[in-house]
Scaffold this active site. Structure first.
Site, PDB file in Angstrom:
ATOM      1  N   ASP A 202      70.177 -84.443 -52.615  1.00  0.00           N
ATOM      2  CA  ASP A 202      71.331 -83.673 -52.137  1.00  0.00           C
ATOM      3  C   ASP A 202      72.486 -84.011 -53.074  1.00  0.00           C
ATOM      4  O   ASP A 202      72.363 -84.900 -53.931  1.00  0.00           O
ATOM      5  CB  ASP A 202      71.682 -84.011 -50.674  1.00  0.00           C
ATOM      6  CG  ASP A 202      72.284 -82.807 -49.941  1.00  0.00           C
ATOM      7  OD1 ASP A 202      73.287 -82.267 -50.436  1.00  0.00           O
ATOM      8  OD2 ASP A 202      71.753 -82.423 -48.908  1.00  0.00           O
TER       9      ASP A 202
ATOM     10  N   TYR B 104      70.403 -83.342 -33.646  1.00  0.00           N
ATOM     11  CA  TYR B 104      71.190 -83.845 -34.765  1.00  0.00           C
ATOM     12  C   TYR B 104      71.855 -85.160 -34.366  1.00  0.00           C
ATOM     13  O   TYR B 104      72.882 -85.186 -33.689  1.00  0.00           O
ATOM     14  CB  TYR B 104      72.207 -82.794 -35.219  1.00  0.00           C
ATOM     15  CG  TYR B 104      71.636 -81.905 -36.312  1.00  0.00           C
ATOM     16  CD1 TYR B 104      70.309 -81.476 -36.247  1.00  0.00           C
ATOM     17  CD2 TYR B 104      72.390 -81.522 -37.414  1.00  0.00           C
ATOM     18  CE1 TYR B 104      69.768 -80.683 -37.248  1.00  0.00           C
ATOM     19  CE2 TYR B 104      71.854 -80.726 -38.419  1.00  0.00           C
ATOM     20  CZ  TYR B 104      70.537 -80.314 -38.329  1.00  0.00           C
ATOM     21  OH  TYR B 104      69.996 -79.540 -39.325  1.00  0.00           O
TER      22      TYR B 104
ATOM     23  N   TRP C  90      71.486 -87.124 -40.453  1.00  0.00           N
ATOM     24  CA  TRP C  90      72.281 -86.864 -41.661  1.00  0.00           C
ATOM     25  C   TRP C  90      73.273 -88.005 -41.788  1.00  0.00           C
ATOM     26  O   TRP C  90      73.827 -88.468 -40.792  1.00  0.00           O
ATOM     27  CB  TRP C  90      73.008 -85.519 -41.529  1.00  0.00           C
ATOM     28  CG  TRP C  90      72.058 -84.380 -41.376  1.00  0.00           C
ATOM     29  CD1 TRP C  90      71.783 -83.699 -40.231  1.00  0.00           C
ATOM     30  CD2 TRP C  90      71.246 -83.799 -42.388  1.00  0.00           C
ATOM     31  NE1 TRP C  90      70.846 -82.729 -40.473  1.00  0.00           N
ATOM     32  CE2 TRP C  90      70.491 -82.759 -41.783  1.00  0.00           C
ATOM     33  CE3 TRP C  90      71.059 -84.036 -43.751  1.00  0.00           C
ATOM     34  CZ2 TRP C  90      69.584 -81.973 -42.487  1.00  0.00           C
ATOM     35  CZ3 TRP C  90      70.162 -83.250 -44.448  1.00  0.00           C
ATOM     36  CH2 TRP C  90      69.437 -82.234 -43.825  1.00  0.00           C
TER      37      TRP C  90
ATOM     38  N   TRP D 143      66.756 -75.263 -37.278  1.00  0.00           N
ATOM     39  CA  TRP D 143      67.899 -76.176 -37.064  1.00  0.00           C
ATOM     40  C   TRP D 143      69.119 -75.454 -36.529  1.00  0.00           C
ATOM     41  O   TRP D 143      69.929 -76.029 -35.825  1.00  0.00           O
ATOM     42  CB  TRP D 143      68.225 -76.941 -38.348  1.00  0.00           C
ATOM     43  CG  TRP D 143      68.902 -76.157 -39.440  1.00  0.00           C
ATOM     44  CD1 TRP D 143      68.305 -75.340 -40.342  1.00  0.00           C
ATOM     45  CD2 TRP D 143      70.299 -76.150 -39.772  1.00  0.00           C
ATOM     46  NE1 TRP D 143      69.228 -74.805 -41.210  1.00  0.00           N
ATOM     47  CE2 TRP D 143      70.463 -75.290 -40.886  1.00  0.00           C
ATOM     48  CE3 TRP D 143      71.424 -76.791 -39.234  1.00  0.00           C
ATOM     49  CZ2 TRP D 143      71.703 -75.049 -41.468  1.00  0.00           C
ATOM     50  CZ3 TRP D 143      72.674 -76.545 -39.820  1.00  0.00           C
ATOM     51  CH2 TRP D 143      72.794 -75.688 -40.926  1.00  0.00           C
TER      52      TRP D 143
ATOM     53  N   ASP E 291      68.300 -74.515 -47.258  1.00  0.00           N
ATOM     54  CA  ASP E 291      69.432 -74.249 -46.369  1.00  0.00           C
ATOM     55  C   ASP E 291      70.741 -74.058 -47.131  1.00  0.00           C
ATOM     56  O   ASP E 291      70.918 -74.575 -48.226  1.00  0.00           O
ATOM     57  CB  ASP E 291      69.599 -75.411 -45.366  1.00  0.00           C
ATOM     58  CG  ASP E 291      69.785 -76.750 -46.062  1.00  0.00           C
ATOM     59  OD1 ASP E 291      69.094 -76.978 -47.084  1.00  0.00           O
ATOM     60  OD2 ASP E 291      70.621 -77.556 -45.623  1.00  0.00           O
ATOM     61  N   GLU E 292      71.620 -73.300 -46.496  1.00  0.00           N
ATOM     62  CA  GLU E 292      73.037 -73.247 -46.845  1.00  0.00           C
ATOM     63  C   GLU E 292      73.345 -72.919 -48.305  1.00  0.00           C
ATOM     64  O   GLU E 292      74.299 -73.451 -48.871  1.00  0.00           O
ATOM     65  CB  GLU E 292      73.722 -74.571 -46.441  1.00  0.00           C
ATOM     66  CG  GLU E 292      73.650 -74.836 -44.956  1.00  0.00           C
ATOM     67  CD  GLU E 292      74.361 -76.105 -44.522  1.00  0.00           C
ATOM     68  OE1 GLU E 292      75.143 -76.025 -43.572  1.00  0.00           O
ATOM     69  OE2 GLU E 292      74.135 -77.180 -45.124  1.00  0.00           O
TER      70      GLU E 292
ATOM     71  N   ARG F  67      72.961 -89.129 -48.895  1.00  0.00           N
ATOM     72  CA  ARG F  67      74.405 -89.357 -48.679  1.00  0.00           C
ATOM     73  C   ARG F  67      74.728 -90.843 -48.771  1.00  0.00           C
ATOM     74  O   ARG F  67      75.755 -91.233 -49.316  1.00  0.00           O
ATOM     75  CB  ARG F  67      74.857 -88.768 -47.360  1.00  0.00           C
ATOM     76  CG  ARG F  67      75.253 -87.302 -47.407  1.00  0.00           C
ATOM     77  CD  ARG F  67      74.235 -86.396 -48.039  1.00  0.00           C
ATOM     78  NE  ARG F  67      74.578 -84.999 -47.991  1.00  0.00           N
ATOM     79  CZ  ARG F  67      74.133 -84.132 -47.076  1.00  0.00           C
ATOM     80  NH1 ARG F  67      73.278 -84.520 -46.136  1.00  0.00           N
ATOM     81  NH2 ARG F  67      74.526 -82.878 -47.128  1.00  0.00           N
TER      82      ARG F  67
ATOM     83  N   HIS G 209      72.428 -77.216 -52.289  1.00  0.00           N
ATOM     84  CA  HIS G 209      72.584 -78.664 -52.087  1.00  0.00           C
ATOM     85  C   HIS G 209      72.105 -79.404 -53.340  1.00  0.00           C
ATOM     86  O   HIS G 209      71.457 -80.446 -53.237  1.00  0.00           O
ATOM     87  CB  HIS G 209      71.786 -79.132 -50.860  1.00  0.00           C
ATOM     88  CG  HIS G 209      72.475 -78.817 -49.555  1.00  0.00           C
ATOM     89  ND1 HIS G 209      73.426 -79.628 -48.996  1.00  0.00           N
ATOM     90  CD2 HIS G 209      72.340 -77.764 -48.713  1.00  0.00           C
ATOM     91  CE1 HIS G 209      73.846 -79.086 -47.845  1.00  0.00           C
ATOM     92  NE2 HIS G 209      73.211 -77.963 -47.668  1.00  0.00           N
TER      93      HIS G 209
ATOM     94  N   GLU H 211      76.254 -88.523 -43.867  1.00  0.00           N
ATOM     95  CA  GLU H 211      77.572 -88.474 -44.515  1.00  0.00           C
ATOM     96  C   GLU H 211      78.501 -89.567 -43.985  1.00  0.00           C
ATOM     97  O   GLU H 211      79.225 -90.204 -44.736  1.00  0.00           O
ATOM     98  CB  GLU H 211      78.235 -87.120 -44.271  1.00  0.00           C
ATOM     99  CG  GLU H 211      77.668 -85.969 -45.078  1.00  0.00           C
ATOM    100  CD  GLU H 211      76.580 -85.222 -44.328  1.00  0.00           C
ATOM    101  OE1 GLU H 211      75.936 -85.828 -43.435  1.00  0.00           O
ATOM    102  OE2 GLU H 211      76.362 -84.041 -44.641  1.00  0.00           O
TER     103      GLU H 211
ATOM    104  N   ASP I 219      73.465 -87.265 -35.966  1.00  0.00           N
ATOM    105  CA  ASP I 219      74.747 -87.664 -36.563  1.00  0.00           C
ATOM    106  C   ASP I 219      75.908 -87.307 -35.629  1.00  0.00           C
ATOM    107  O   ASP I 219      77.051 -87.675 -35.898  1.00  0.00           O
ATOM    108  CB  ASP I 219      74.955 -87.051 -37.954  1.00  0.00           C
ATOM    109  CG  ASP I 219      74.815 -85.540 -37.979  1.00  0.00           C
ATOM    110  OD1 ASP I 219      74.175 -84.974 -37.062  1.00  0.00           O
ATOM    111  OD2 ASP I 219      75.342 -84.910 -38.917  1.00  0.00           O
TER     112      ASP I 219
HETATM  113  C1  ACM Z   1      71.029 -78.530 -42.380  1.00  0.00           C
HETATM  114  O1  ACM Z   1      71.535 -79.179 -41.441  1.00  0.00           O
HETATM  115  N1  ACM Z   1      71.802 -78.042 -43.332  1.00  0.00           N
HETATM  116  C2  ACM Z   1      69.611 -78.282 -42.443  1.00  0.00           C
END
Ligand code: ACM
Ligand code: ZN
Length: 690
Positions: free
Chosen positions: A189, A413, A463, A388, A321-322, A160, A266, A465, A415
């Site tokens: 990412d 986390y 993270w 997570w 993920d996601e 990021r 991602h 961002e 962030d």
């Molecule tokens: C994540 O926070 N998407 C692993």
């Protein structure tokens, strides 16, 4: 990093754990066993250091001692009867079972450090540095110490916002001092691919660069990439030489760097550089690889070949993920793959990819590690899981025999805001003060004994961002990573928040002097004041009836039930974030209705005030109501409106709180509180009636 000049002085005594005689030093992480008496040992210019270990190990330790400012005292062997520090590798060390463990005994004229491996000696050295830093004479003592968990990690998202190798080295210096031993680099990412891959040059010619400096500006402007060398190009990547340099630096500090290469999602940046690997073959913004296309596997394997060639890590992180999985539902190739392989749904298609990549890694002698979504559709046989989305996935994986690293968002986390949001730079949301990080027990008692050893690790994740600068990244990492370090190393029964707090402040001070920019715990504002005491009011404990289920809508969002029907009158107020199980969340799609409840006070009462607080955090789609109506009734049939409040919702950044209420004079038994919103979630914690 903390360097010191050599006028050390250590002292000695015999040892077993005895809290009453523990030395007043500032060790982090807290040792397994330590005891002290009052005699002391002073390290001074006469102090000699001896190393009894094979040449290669001794050479490395000499380098580490020199880096710690103890180089000039080094002696390989001489017979001078001077105060001495002995480092000794031994096949057996009393009370030590981990290769990272060590024993240290300090007496009037010597310190003896013993370990089974160079890592153990290195950690013994870190402890000697801790003792030295506490100043003056070190009490005679003995320490028997080894980690609770073999994997003690920190994740850094360099996609990021790219951070250079000097920044990464500086963080590894801090990690090593705290006996953290895994650096997980989130290298790929949407916002940028950060590692040179010779077979796929467009990954770093295009996908590592963007015309905007910050992630926010980049997403606000369509999330486009540009070419390396363009005048506006921002970003960057690690060359393979950079990676080798980082790996060498890490190895000397007994840190394993774990590379993460994201798939199947991602991956917008890859699909911008190589659009043929997406289901749409070119549409800007695709996030998922086409799993039906063999070219995807050729690409992934080509990348992993170079990654495995570079990184010695036994585990390779493949993200997982996601995934949106949406394009797979209509893509011809993905549909054909599902038919050919007998896959029931797109979850199984993701699982197909993870299993196949795991086989590839296993064939090359490596193990797969992924975020807990890799469990959906069936977990690959030897895969390890990073839990997570809470701890439940990780606990399930451990019960099923998989290795697990705990990194639940609510505790790990980094962030999230670490203090009152209004006092902090903009963050992703959340509220994760260091005390909460410290409170996490990664291996709960409820887990069956045979599953406990499968929880191999704990990790803090950063993270990035909303973290555009190096200083800001350090501010978010430290001191919360100190809490992770102690939670991962020290036995649960040795954990103590009050003691830790003082030690963490001392470590932060040391880091600040060494040029780091940690958050200052001394100025911590703390939780929202309403959350600190229970609210006593007329409606406390009264029955709440939710009217919205009558129209077929859920009363509250499944993810944010708080204490269900009891929430709004239980006297418990929420903190700075909606995920503390004190705020109740409402999200009805396609309508403005969010909350509509009737409180029965049990008898007709005189009323002077009825109100509720709401919060707004735009990033995760949490908004203020645009209308609130408050009414009252004696019979629960005919209601008289006391207030009809209209609010213009603005898109301010940051986190805000606002009270929506009525004040006046009225009588009634039933109170109806209704809130409507234009968009997203609504959260409230209590309807306070006076
Ligand atoms: C994540 O926070 N998407 C692993
Ligand atoms: Zn496809």
């Amino acid at each position: 990093m903390n360097r010191f000049s050599i006028t050390l002085a250590l002292a000695a005594c015999s040892a077993f754990c005895c809290a009453a005689t523990e030395p007043s030093v500032t060790p982090i992480p807290m040792r397994v066993e330590m005891s002290a008496e009052d005699a002391g040992f002073t390290i001074d210019s006469l102090t000699r250091v001896y190393i009894d270990a094979p040449d290669r190990d001794a050479a490395l330790l000499e380098e580490q001692l020199a880096a710690a400012g103890m180089g000039h005292a080094l002696r390989v062997c001489d017979s001078v009867d001077a105060p001495r520090i002995n480092f000794r590798l031994k096949p057996v060390v009393d009370g030590i079972s981990s290769h990272e463990g060590y024993r240290l005994s300090v007496s009037g004229d010597r310190i003896d450090a013993e370990a089974l491996s160079p890592a153990g000696l290195y950690y013994a050295l870190q402890t000697i540095l801790d003792l030295k830093e506490s100043g003056g004479t070190i009490p005679a003592m003995s320490i028997t110490d080894q980690p609770r968990l073999p994997y003690r990690g920190m994740m850094l998202d360099v996609s990021r916002h790219f951070r250079d190798k000097e920044f990464v080295k500086k963080q590894m210096d801090a990690m090593a001092r705290l006996k953290l031993n895994r650096l997980h680099l989130h290298l790929t990412d949407a916002a940028g691919w950060r590692i040179e891959i010779k077979k796929y040059p467009k990954l770093t010619e295009l996908a590592a660069w963007r015309p905007q400096k910050t992630w926010k500006e980049w997403t606000d402007n369509g999330a486009r990439y540009c070419n390396e060398g363009d005048t506006a190009a921002c970003g960057g990547y690690f060359t393979q030489d950079d990676i080798r340099e980082l790996l060498d630096y890490a190895a000397k500090r007994h840190i394993t760097i774990i590379p993460e290469i994201e798939m199947p999602s991602h991956s917008e940046e890859v699909l911008a550089a190589y659009p043929e690997l997406s289901c749409s073959h070119g549409e800007h913004g695709s996030s998922d690889f086409c799993v039906g296309n063999e070219a995807t596997f050729e690409f992934v394997e080509g990348v992993l070949d170079e990654v495995m060639e570079l990184f010695p890590s036994q585990v390779i992180h493949i993200g997982g993920d996601e995934a949106s999985k949406q394009a797979w539902k209509t893509c011809e190739l993905c549909q054909k793959r599902m038919a050919d392989e007998g896959l029931m749904d797109v979850d199984e298609l993701q699982s197909y990819m993870i299993h196949r990549v795991e086989k590839y890694l296993n064939a090359h002698g490596r193990d797969l590690l992924g975020w807990d979504e890799i469990m959906e559709g069936g977990l690959a046989p030897n895969a390890a899981v990073m839990s997570w989305r809470g701890t439940e996935g990780g606990l399930r994986a451990a019960r099923d025999g998989h290795r697990v690293i705990m990194t639940p968002g609510g505790y790990c986390y980094l962030d999230s805001y670490q203090d009152a949001p209004w006092s902090q730079p903009e963050a992703f949301g959340g509220y994760l003060p260091i005390e909460k990080v410290y409170s996490f027990d990664p291996v709960p008692d409820s887990l069956p004994e045979d599953a406990k050893p499968l929880i191999i690790g704990l990790q803090g994740n950063l993270w990035c961002e909303y973290i555009p600068t190096a200083e800001h990244a350090e501010y978010m990492l430290w001191p919360r990573m100190i809490a992770i370090a102690e939670a991962a190393w020290s036995p649960q029964q040795r954990r103590d928040w009050d003691g830790f707090k003082g030690r963490a402040m001392a470590v932060s001070d040391r880091m600040r002097k060494a040029g780091y920019t940690p958050f200052d715990m001394r100025n911590e504002v703390g939780n929202r004041k309403e959350a600190l005491v229970e609210a006593d009011h007329l409606a406390r404990g009264c029955k709440v009836t939710y009217l919205l289920p009558d129209s077929g809508l859920p009363a509250w969002h499944n993810g944010y039930p708080a204490s269900k029907e009891a929430t709004l009158t239980d006297g418990k107020r929420g903190g700075w974030n909606y995920n503390d199980m004190l705020w109740q969340g409402y999200m009805n799609t396609g309508t403005r209705e969010r909350l509509d409840v009737v409180i029965d006070l049990g008898r007709v009462c005189d009323l002077s005030s009825i109100s509720a607080d709401f919060m707004q955090i735009c990033i995760p789609d949490v908004w203020m109501p645009e209308q609130v109506t408050i009414s009252v009734s004696d019979d629960n049939k005919k209601f008289k409106t006391l207030a009809d409040i209209h609010h213009t919702v603005t898109t301010d950044t940051g986190v805000s709180f606002k009270n929506f209420g009525w004040k006046g004079s009225a009588r009634g038994r039933y109170i109806r509180y209704r809130a409507m919103a234009k968009q997203g979630f609504l959260f409230t914690d209590e309807i306070v009636v006076e």
